[in-house]
Design a protein around this motif. Structure first.
Motif, PDB file in Angstrom:
ATOM      1  N   PRO A  94      35.670  47.122  29.022  1.00  0.00           N
ATOM      2  CA  PRO A  94      36.789  46.342  28.476  1.00  0.00           C
ATOM      3  C   PRO A  94      38.087  46.522  29.276  1.00  0.00           C
ATOM      4  CG  PRO A  94      35.642  47.459  26.713  1.00  0.00           C
ATOM      5  CD  PRO A  94      35.076  47.978  27.999  1.00  0.00           C
ATOM      6  N   ILE A  95      38.300  47.712  29.787  1.00  0.00           N
ATOM      7  CA  ILE A  95      39.508  47.971  30.568  1.00  0.00           C
ATOM      8  C   ILE A  95      39.455  47.178  31.872  1.00  0.00           C
ATOM      9  CG2 ILE A  95      40.825  49.752  31.788  1.00  0.00           C
ATOM     10  CD1 ILE A  95      39.666  51.715  29.650  1.00  0.00           C
ATOM     11  N   ALA A 126      37.656  44.495  32.430  1.00  0.00           N
ATOM     12  CA  ALA A 126      37.654  43.069  32.108  1.00  0.00           C
ATOM     13  C   ALA A 126      39.066  42.584  31.765  1.00  0.00           C
ATOM     14  CB  ALA A 126      36.700  42.790  30.962  1.00  0.00           C
ATOM     15  N   ALA A 127      39.871  43.451  31.185  1.00  0.00           N
ATOM     16  CA  ALA A 127      41.240  43.066  30.824  1.00  0.00           C
ATOM     17  C   ALA A 127      42.077  42.778  32.062  1.00  0.00           C
ATOM     18  CB  ALA A 127      41.890  44.164  29.993  1.00  0.00           C
ATOM     19  N   SER A 128      41.738  43.420  33.167  1.00  0.00           N
ATOM     20  CA  SER A 128      42.502  43.175  34.401  1.00  0.00           C
ATOM     21  C   SER A 128      42.174  41.815  35.024  1.00  0.00           C
ATOM     22  CB  SER A 128      42.246  44.297  35.416  1.00  0.00           C
ATOM     23  OG  SER A 128      40.909  44.257  35.832  1.00  0.00           O
ATOM     24  N   LYS A 129      41.042  41.238  34.680  1.00  0.00           N
ATOM     25  CA  LYS A 129      40.643  39.922  35.192  1.00  0.00           C
ATOM     26  C   LYS A 129      40.195  39.059  34.008  1.00  0.00           C
ATOM     27  CE  LYS A 129      39.190  41.669  39.640  1.00  0.00           C
ATOM     28  NZ  LYS A 129      38.114  41.766  40.610  1.00  0.00           N
ATOM     29  N   PRO A 130      41.130  38.481  33.293  1.00  0.00           N
ATOM     30  CA  PRO A 130      40.777  37.694  32.095  1.00  0.00           C
ATOM     31  C   PRO A 130      39.798  36.559  32.405  1.00  0.00           C
ATOM     32  CG  PRO A 130      43.159  37.971  32.277  1.00  0.00           C
ATOM     33  CD  PRO A 130      42.562  38.488  33.539  1.00  0.00           C
ATOM     34  N   GLN A 188      34.521  39.280  29.887  1.00  0.00           N
ATOM     35  CA  GLN A 188      34.905  39.689  28.527  1.00  0.00           C
ATOM     36  C   GLN A 188      33.940  39.202  27.455  1.00  0.00           C
ATOM     37  OE1 GLN A 188      38.904  38.188  28.428  1.00  0.00           O
ATOM     38  NE2 GLN A 188      39.768  40.189  28.887  1.00  0.00           N
TER      39      GLN A 188
END
Length: 143
Positions: free
Chosen positions: A45-46, A48-52, A56
């Motif tokens: 998740p961390i 994936a959060a950097s590349k929306p 996700q």
């Protein structure tokens, strides 16, 4: 006469100890791989959060698949390895110390065919490695 020093250094006894160590070692490697995989899944998740919008939507599916694999296959396999390793030690103790096998404590006895299936032989060991297994019960003198 005390036969423990001779029995504990017999080829069969040493092969049991080697099998025990190999099984515990294999279980620890799988456990380490499991922890590494947990770390990767937990950090997804961390990342994936950097590349929306990339991965996700698949994180819950990946997490559930990993959990199912861990519960259905990996953990039972690790338990099987540690159980066999404990049974190797039990078989070693019953042979060397001339004790009766205790099914309640150790479960069904391990057969030497099961040990042989692990392809453990004393001949394949260096003299240095073999010394680790000699005189397992130290301080027992022949009298």
């Amino acid at each position: 006469m005390n036969n423990i020093p001779k029995k504990q250094n017999s080829q069969e006894a040493i092969e049991l100890l080697i099998a025990q160590r190999c099984l515990y070692s294999r279980a620890k490697k799988f456990q380490g791989a499991l922890y590494a995989a947990f770390f990767v899944v937990a950090s997804m998740p961390i990342l994936a959060a950097s590349k929306p919008g990339t991965i996700q939507q698949y994180i819950p599916i990946i997490s559930l698949a990993f959990l199912a694999i861990e519960i259905l296959f990996v953990t039972p396999y690790i338990k099987s390895l540690t159980s066999k390793a404990a049974r190797c030690q039990e078989l070693f103790d019953t042979k060397v110390l001339s004790m009766p096998h205790n099914k309640v404590v150790a479960g069904p006895p391990l057969s030497m065919d099961e040990v042989d299936a692990l392809h453990v032989t004393v001949e394949n060991l260096s003299d240095e490695k073999k010394k680790e297994f000699l005189h397992w019960y130290r301080g027992i003198d022949e009298k």
